[in-house]
Design an enzyme around this catalytic site. Structure first.
Site, PDB file in Angstrom:
ATOM      1  N   VAL A  11      39.399  51.568  35.049  1.00 45.90           N
ATOM      2  CA  VAL A  11      39.231  52.810  35.763  1.00 45.90           C
ATOM      3  C   VAL A  11      39.132  53.845  34.711  1.00 45.90           C
ATOM      4  O   VAL A  11      38.305  54.768  34.672  1.00 45.90           O
ATOM      5  CB  VAL A  11      39.949  52.978  37.013  1.00 45.90           C
ATOM      6  CG1 VAL A  11      39.674  54.303  37.576  1.00 45.90           C
ATOM      7  CG2 VAL A  11      39.559  51.833  37.953  1.00 45.90           C
ATOM      8  N   ASP A  30      47.056  56.653  26.363  1.00 48.62           N
ATOM      9  CA  ASP A  30      47.592  55.167  26.985  1.00 48.62           C
ATOM     10  C   ASP A  30      48.917  55.115  25.836  1.00 48.62           C
ATOM     11  O   ASP A  30      48.711  55.473  24.681  1.00 48.62           O
ATOM     12  CB  ASP A  30      46.630  54.210  26.380  1.00 48.62           C
ATOM     13  CG  ASP A  30      47.061  53.042  27.354  1.00 48.62           C
ATOM     14  OD1 ASP A  30      47.644  52.319  26.922  1.00 48.62           O
ATOM     15  OD2 ASP A  30      46.233  52.542  28.165  1.00 48.62           O
ATOM     16  N   THR A  86      48.135  49.198  39.064  1.00 49.44           N
ATOM     17  CA  THR A  86      48.766  49.051  40.198  1.00 49.44           C
ATOM     18  C   THR A  86      48.787  47.408  40.687  1.00 49.44           C
ATOM     19  O   THR A  86      48.365  47.184  41.751  1.00 49.44           O
ATOM     20  CB  THR A  86      48.455  50.070  41.564  1.00 49.44           C
ATOM     21  OG1 THR A  86      47.104  49.669  41.781  1.00 49.44           O
ATOM     22  CG2 THR A  86      48.659  51.337  41.192  1.00 49.44           C
ATOM     23  N   ARG A 154      32.126  49.323  40.626  1.00 46.28           N
ATOM     24  CA  ARG A 154      32.006  47.663  40.665  1.00 46.28           C
ATOM     25  C   ARG A 154      31.981  47.300  39.111  1.00 46.28           C
ATOM     26  O   ARG A 154      31.293  47.800  38.459  1.00 46.28           O
ATOM     27  CB  ARG A 154      30.569  47.423  41.206  1.00 46.28           C
ATOM     28  CG  ARG A 154      30.420  47.503  42.745  1.00 46.28           C
ATOM     29  CD  ARG A 154      29.096  47.335  43.170  1.00 46.28           C
ATOM     30  NE  ARG A 154      28.162  48.252  42.511  1.00 46.28           N
ATOM     31  CZ  ARG A 154      26.920  48.164  42.334  1.00 46.28           C
ATOM     32  NH1 ARG A 154      26.216  47.326  42.876  1.00 46.28           N
ATOM     33  NH2 ARG A 154      26.107  49.062  41.920  1.00 46.28           N
ATOM     34  N   GLU A 155      32.742  46.368  38.820  1.00 48.02           N
ATOM     35  CA  GLU A 155      32.692  45.852  37.628  1.00 48.02           C
ATOM     36  C   GLU A 155      31.225  45.192  37.215  1.00 48.02           C
ATOM     37  O   GLU A 155      30.784  44.516  38.098  1.00 48.02           O
ATOM     38  CB  GLU A 155      33.624  44.862  37.187  1.00 48.02           C
ATOM     39  CG  GLU A 155      35.182  45.266  37.183  1.00 48.02           C
ATOM     40  CD  GLU A 155      36.126  44.352  36.945  1.00 48.02           C
ATOM     41  OE1 GLU A 155      36.102  43.581  35.914  1.00 48.02           O
ATOM     42  OE2 GLU A 155      37.430  44.237  37.318  1.00 48.02           O
ATOM     43  N   ALA A 255      26.785  33.977  50.281  1.00 47.53           N
ATOM     44  CA  ALA A 255      27.861  32.947  50.153  1.00 47.53           C
ATOM     45  C   ALA A 255      28.111  32.290  49.060  1.00 47.53           C
ATOM     46  O   ALA A 255      27.304  32.315  48.162  1.00 47.53           O
ATOM     47  CB  ALA A 255      27.396  31.963  51.224  1.00 47.53           C
ATOM     48  N   GLY A 256      29.434  32.025  48.832  1.00 42.05           N
ATOM     49  CA  GLY A 256      29.859  31.568  47.401  1.00 42.05           C
ATOM     50  C   GLY A 256      31.066  30.713  47.570  1.00 42.05           C
ATOM     51  O   GLY A 256      31.765  30.345  48.514  1.00 42.05           O
ATOM     52  N   CYS A 263      40.373  43.849  42.418  1.00 45.74           N
ATOM     53  CA  CYS A 263      40.576  44.596  43.427  1.00 45.74           C
ATOM     54  C   CYS A 263      40.771  43.983  44.847  1.00 45.74           C
ATOM     55  O   CYS A 263      41.664  44.150  45.462  1.00 45.74           O
ATOM     56  CB  CYS A 263      39.215  45.528  43.489  1.00 45.74           C
ATOM     57  SG  CYS A 263      39.114  46.718  42.157  1.00 45.74           S
TER      58      CYS A 263
END
EC number: 1.1.1.22
Length: 435
Positions: A11, A30, A86, A154-155, A255-256, A263
């Site tokens: 993020v 960081d 988190t 979304r990744e 479906a999967g 997340c």
């Protein structure tokens, strides 16, 4: 504007790079000196299409920088975003907020002038209150407003999602903070991205509610897929039939093998724990978690059934390891319980993924890794498609069949047509598409 982003994970790095691309002056901070050194060399810590080029452009233009010390960047900032991890706390499923609170303490000590401190991390309701309490405890004279600005990235499509959002949620009751946040996102006005201003706790809950609802859609269509297999229906046509209803919509109805990633599993668990803390059980969300966990474990049995009921001594080729395409993220990927189950059933497993094999070796050290899909399929008794990478959508099926010891394919993403596979002589199993 001058913006400081605390955290260079998924993020933080994507958000910081996009804000710099808007024209803001952004410093990403960081505590991991190795990660900052790698970023200075142009090496990305995550796989995200287009990110390396975006970072390179803004660094060369002088709009983006990376540091380990936050004191200077925070003192100069108009807005400081907290974008640290988190993760689920071990043992109870609550979100681990230790990194958020540690960041708040360091930020408080460095604040100068009016500053908006923004929680970008996904946090439970009430976290902003505690962040504000910490800041005022450490620095009682700080002129600060604490806001919530949850991310909806979304990744694999994060840059587009940031630049073309469905909405921007800003949680704050402080008018000065609203003006600053409006200026941060002013470049998106041309894209007509609506900014939804709410109270801080409402913004925090919006993020969790959104992820829980999407996870529920996935789990719902997976259960319908199981029924479709038994009654001879096609779940893809069912999904289209209900998705055309604009009250439902077509997204997240594929479906999967179950949802994974950084997340949905983490956030749904944290939402359930938050609700229990307030004596409000969320039975639907609890069921979503249970059904999803059981589904991922059941996939190995589905593969065994397709291979004649016994996998002992057989070779299984696995195409796709990451939880979704266009990422190297292995967090809670369906491939992990699948492969573990295959090994428990006595199979030998060989896998291939375009981006996820190095990260996968930590979770799946006892399997073989191939150089391409055909190397993976060589000598296999059954092949399983787990992640719907675009590279797997147009395989040379004749070549694939020649490589395999037995032409058995289990397609957990429904990317091929049953009639096409049957015509080529494959034994073909998919999800929710009955005979």
């Amino acid at each position: 504007m001058r913006i400081t982003m605390i955290g260079t994970g998924y993020v933080g790095l994507v958000s910081g790079a996009c804000l710099a691309d808007f024209g803001h002056r952004v410093t990403c901070v960081d505590t991991d000196a190795g990660k900052i050194a790698a970023l200075h060399r142009g090496e990305m810590p995550i796989y995200e299409p287009g990110l390396e080029q975006l970072v390179e452009t803004s660094v060369k233009a002088g709009r983006l920088d990376f540091q380990t010390d936050l004191s200077g960047p925070v003192a100069e900032a108009d807005a400081v975003f907290i974008a640290v991890g988190t993760p689920s706390r071990r043992g109870d499923g609550h979100a681990d907020l230790s990194y958020v609170y540690a960041a708040a303490r360091e930020i408080a000590a460095a604040l100068k002038g009016f500053t908006v401190v923004v929680t970008k991390s996904t946090v439970p309701v009430g976290t902003g209150d505690e962040v504000e309490r910490i800041i005022r405890e450490v620095n009682p004279s700080a002129d600060v407003a604490v806001a919530s600005n949850p991310e909806f990235l979304r990744e694999g499509a994060a840059i587009r999602d940031f630049k073309h959002p469905d909405r921007i949620v800003v949680g704050t009751s402080e008018e000065r903070a609203r003006k600053v946040m409006g200026e941060v996102y002013r470049p998106l006005y041309l894209n007509q991205a609506p900014i939804l201003y709410t109270e801080r706790r409402t913004a925090e809950l919006i993020k969790y509610a959104a992820n829980a609802f999407l996870a529920t859609k996935i789990t719902f269509i997976n259960e319908i897929a199981d029924l479709a297999e038994k009654v001879g229906a096609d779940v893809q046509e069912v999904a289209r039939g209900i998705g055309l209803d604009n009250r439902i919509g077509p997204k997240f109805l594929n479906a999967g093998p179950g949802f994974g990633g950084s997340c949905f599993p983490k956030d749904t668990r944290a939402l359930v724990k938050t609700a229990l803390d307030h004596d409000v059980p969320l039975r639907i969300v609890e069921a979503v978690l249970a059904v999803n966990d059981n589904r991922k474990r059941a996939m190995a049995r589905k593969v065994a059934a397709a291979a004649g009921g016994n996998l002992r001594g057989k070779t299984v080729a696995v195409l796709g390891l990451t939880f979704k395409p266009e990422t190297d993220d292995m967090r809670e990927a369906p491939s992990i319980p699948l492969v573990t189950g295959l090994l428990d059933l006595g199979a030998r497993v060989r896998a291939y993924d375009p981006a996820g094999m190095e990260p996968a070796k930590h979770d799946l050290p006892n399997i073989g890794y191939a150089t391409d899909p055909y190397d993976c399929a060589h000598g296999a008794d059954v092949l399983v498609i787990v992640t719907e990478w675009v590279q797997f959508r147009a395989l040379d099926l004749a070549r694939l069949k020649n490589e395999m010891a037995h032409p058995v394919i289990v397609d957990l993403r429904n990317i091929y047509r049953r009639d096409e596979m049957a015509a080529l002589g494959f034994t073909y199993e998919s999800i929710g598409r009955g005979a």
